[in-house]
Design an enzyme around this catalytic site. Structure first.
Site, mmCIF file in Angstrom:
data_model
loop_
_atom_site.group_PDB
_atom_site.id
_atom_site.type_symbol
_atom_site.label_atom_id
_atom_site.label_comp_id
_atom_site.label_asym_id
_atom_site.label_seq_id
_atom_site.Cartn_x
_atom_site.Cartn_y
_atom_site.Cartn_z
ATOM 1 N N ARG A 77 0.924 -1.185 0.231
ATOM 2 C CA ARG A 77 0.344 -0.361 0.402
ATOM 3 C C ARG A 77 0.925 1.209 -0.316
ATOM 4 O O ARG A 77 1.750 1.362 1.239
ATOM 5 C CB ARG A 77 -0.579 0.015 1.164
ATOM 6 C CG ARG A 77 -1.674 0.710 1.309
ATOM 7 C CD ARG A 77 -2.709 1.139 2.480
ATOM 8 N NE ARG A 77 -3.646 1.952 2.457
ATOM 9 C CZ ARG A 77 -3.176 3.283 3.503
ATOM 10 N NH1 ARG A 77 -2.083 3.386 4.294
ATOM 11 N NH2 ARG A 77 -3.664 4.742 3.357
ATOM 12 N N HIS A 121 -2.867 11.124 0.916
ATOM 13 C CA HIS A 121 -1.861 11.136 1.429
ATOM 14 C C HIS A 121 -1.649 12.699 2.054
ATOM 15 O O HIS A 121 -0.138 11.974 2.411
ATOM 16 C CB HIS A 121 -0.780 9.373 1.537
ATOM 17 C CG HIS A 121 -0.966 9.252 2.845
ATOM 18 N ND1 HIS A 121 -0.966 8.049 3.133
ATOM 19 C CD2 HIS A 121 -0.482 10.193 4.355
ATOM 20 C CE1 HIS A 121 -0.800 7.650 5.333
ATOM 21 N NE2 HIS A 121 -0.406 9.117 5.324
ATOM 22 N N GLU A 166 -7.069 8.525 5.800
ATOM 23 C CA GLU A 166 -7.951 9.800 6.678
ATOM 24 C C GLU A 166 -7.516 10.926 6.733
ATOM 25 O O GLU A 166 -7.045 12.182 6.916
ATOM 26 C CB GLU A 166 -6.319 9.438 7.769
ATOM 27 C CG GLU A 166 -5.527 7.893 8.478
ATOM 28 C CD GLU A 166 -4.621 8.247 9.150
ATOM 29 O OE1 GLU A 166 -4.035 9.221 9.673
ATOM 30 O OE2 GLU A 166 -4.420 6.850 10.253
ATOM 31 N N ASN A 298 -6.977 2.554 9.883
ATOM 32 C CA ASN A 298 -6.114 2.608 10.310
ATOM 33 C C ASN A 298 -5.796 2.301 11.414
ATOM 34 O O ASN A 298 -7.032 3.532 12.233
ATOM 35 C CB ASN A 298 -5.343 3.917 10.020
ATOM 36 C CG ASN A 298 -4.744 3.848 8.635
ATOM 37 O OD1 ASN A 298 -4.923 3.006 7.874
ATOM 38 N ND2 ASN A 298 -4.686 4.968 7.701
ATOM 39 N N TYR A 300 -3.689 1.979 15.607
ATOM 40 C CA TYR A 300 -2.969 2.681 16.253
ATOM 41 C C TYR A 300 -3.270 3.151 17.698
ATOM 42 O O TYR A 300 -2.257 2.030 18.747
ATOM 43 C CB TYR A 300 -2.020 3.977 16.584
ATOM 44 C CG TYR A 300 -1.767 3.737 14.555
ATOM 45 C CD1 TYR A 300 -0.264 3.225 14.501
ATOM 46 C CD2 TYR A 300 -2.283 4.867 13.975
ATOM 47 C CE1 TYR A 300 0.181 3.503 13.415
ATOM 48 C CE2 TYR A 300 -1.964 4.432 12.445
ATOM 49 C CZ TYR A 300 -0.027 3.693 11.836
ATOM 50 O OH TYR A 300 0.087 3.728 10.962
ATOM 51 N N GLU A 358 -3.651 0.023 8.333
ATOM 52 C CA GLU A 358 -2.379 0.054 8.661
ATOM 53 C C GLU A 358 -2.387 0.522 10.371
ATOM 54 O O GLU A 358 -3.455 -0.241 11.235
ATOM 55 C CB GLU A 358 -1.754 2.103 9.032
ATOM 56 C CG GLU A 358 -1.732 2.983 7.659
ATOM 57 C CD GLU A 358 -1.025 4.166 8.250
ATOM 58 O OE1 GLU A 358 -1.059 4.794 8.793
ATOM 59 O OE2 GLU A 358 -1.870 4.868 6.722
#
Ligand code: FCB
Length: 462
Positions: A77, A121, A166, A298, A300, A358
């Site tokens: 990606r 991005h 995002e 994504n 985290y 991600e």
């Protein structure tokens, strides 16, 4: 503990983005992006770091594809730099930019690696920012033009297109908090920007459907699964506001709902929307909610919210000696949050397919005297998050693949090169790359399509 096997055909990948790895910021006719401008402005990025050279992937991509093969990646990606294709954002096309991505895609295909390009991005052409950037509705139409040019060139070779990465960060960090390019701090501008980002997504989906009818088209976003710090009504209010403006504001319109009424009211109460939703035009909701083939998530960290604070209370300042349970970004390690995010998003919005686009951790473990990078904390992080992903699959979530952030160390936006997320160590002075232990661990996961038997020892838990 028995092996956790993933569904057949599960897509194992790794991710990067153009500005973070490519370098060559003004090579071969590339135009200036807002990240070039921002990083060149003193005081914006830690240590004055820029993406001018970064990991020099623009020149070293064949070596990088060879490294992907060594890890056994099934998919890669990456993002396309709009300013390489249309240096001024619209109008004149730069053939050298198209050639670059064509060579990269052909190289990936020849290596048996499926390309997953993302159109945006965060590196908006500066020429468009000069006309208001995403706060200007015209930028959405320029994005559709760019989507058309690049997808016509790569049409037959790409099976999976992503419009945006995002939009939450692109709008809120860039136009409201001002810690990312273009560095504006104004809520109303940010909400306009968010709307036009969503609109541009819908317009680009239409273009991609027309140019690449056989391809899957998706959208990548980073909802932060959140909770109140306590049962108090005040903490619930803080949680609801955060979840509303950070998560529901973006996903609701993508999946055919309107902007959430409670969040609209709160934005108005806080003075963020002096004239209500004046940027919303008839037909916009229909454009934004084009049917999608997949949603990329994504993940985290989770968010813990406390009354009277708009930030997450479960973070610590970034540090190369983080306390146990945190990464060097200062982000809490919380694998259950990934499970919660997957299940909640699936049940709420019913995306046809989901990818984890991600997931990863910043730890700066350096090569030892033998050139070995023993990044055990990253391995533990990935291991535990893959366990959570596997649980979600068992719970019925249509999870199609997983991409580690990141394939290699890179320019971490406002944090510059102080943070390392890669499976590959990059020595920025020489450009030399080294597979970290985590890359070898991941290779084994990919080969077996399973998380290894041996539990990570307690002592290695991050
Ligand atoms: C995500 C971004 C990615 C990287 C990681 C750490 O929000 O999409 O570019 O910076 O965070």
């Amino acid at each position: 503990m028995s092996k956790r096997i993933f569904p057949q055909g599960f897509v194992w990948g790794a991710a990067t983005s153009a500005y973070q790895i490519e370098g060559a910021w003004n090579a071969d006719g590339k135009g200036e992006s807002i990240w070039d401008r921002f990083a060149h402005t003193p005081g914006k990025v830690l240590n004055g770091d820029t993406g001018d050279v970064a990991a020099d992937h623009y020149h070293r991509w064949p070596e990088d594809i060879a490294l992907m093969r060594q890890i056994g990646l099934k998919a890669y990606r990456f993002s396309i730099a709009w300013t390489r294709i249309l240096p001024q954002g619209r109008g004149r096309v730069n053939p050298a930019g198209l050639d670059f991505y064509e060579r990269l895609v052909d190289g990936l295909l020849a290596a048996g690696i499926t390309p997953y390009p993302t159109l945006f991005h965060w590196d908006l052409p500066q020429a468009l920012e000069d006309e208001g950037g995403w706060s200007n509705r015209e930028t959405a139409y320029a994005f559709a033009e760019y989507a058309d040019v690049i997808s016509r060139r790569l049409d037959d070779r790409i099976r999976d297109w992503t419009t945006h990465n995002e939009v939450t960060c692109a709008s809120l960090l860039g136009y409201q908090l001002g810690i990312h390019a273009p560095g504006i701090c104004d809520w109303y501008t940010a909400l306009r920007a968010a709307h036009h980002l969503l609109l541009s997504h819908g317009l680009a989906v239409q273009v991609l459907r027309a140019n690449c009818p056989a391809a899957d088209v998706g959208f990548v976003i980073d909802p932060i699964p959140s909770e109140p710090a306590s049962d108090s009504p005040e903490d619930y209010t803080a949680y609801r506001w955060f979840d509303g403006h950070h998560n529901r504001w973006f996903l609701d319109p993508i999946y055919g709902r309107e902007y959430p009424a409670d969040v609209v009211s709160e934005h108005i109460r806080r003075g963020h929307l002096p004239n209500g939703l004046d940027f919303l035009q008839p037909g916009d909701y229909d454009l934004i909610s084009q049917p999608l083939d997949y949603l990329g998530l994504n993940y985290y960290r989770r968010g813990v919210l406390r009354a009277e604070r708009d930030d997450l209370v479960n973070s610590v300042p970034p540090s190369h000696n983080p306390p146990p349970g945190y990464t060097e970004m200062g982000w809490e390690i919380y694998p259950d949050g990934l499970f919660n995010l997957l299940v909640h998003t699936w049940l709420t919005y019913r995306p046809r397919q989901i990818y984890i686009t991600e997931n990863g951790a910043s730890f700066s473990d350096a090569p030892d005297e033998n050139g070995r990078v023993r990044d055990e904390r990253r391995i533990a992080y990935l291991h535990r998050h893959l366990q959570a992903a596997h649980r979600a699959v068992q719970a019925g979530v249509p999870l199609k693949g997983y991409f580690v952030w990141s394939f290699m160390d890179n320019f971490e936006w406002a944090m510059g090169y102080s943070q390392r997320f890669g499976l590959i160590w990059v020595d920025y002075a020489s450009g030399r790359r080294l597979l970290k232990d985590s890359a070898l661990w991941y290779r084994q996961v990919i080969e077996t399509n399973a998380i290894p038997d041996a539990e990570v020892e307690q002592s290695k838990e991050c």
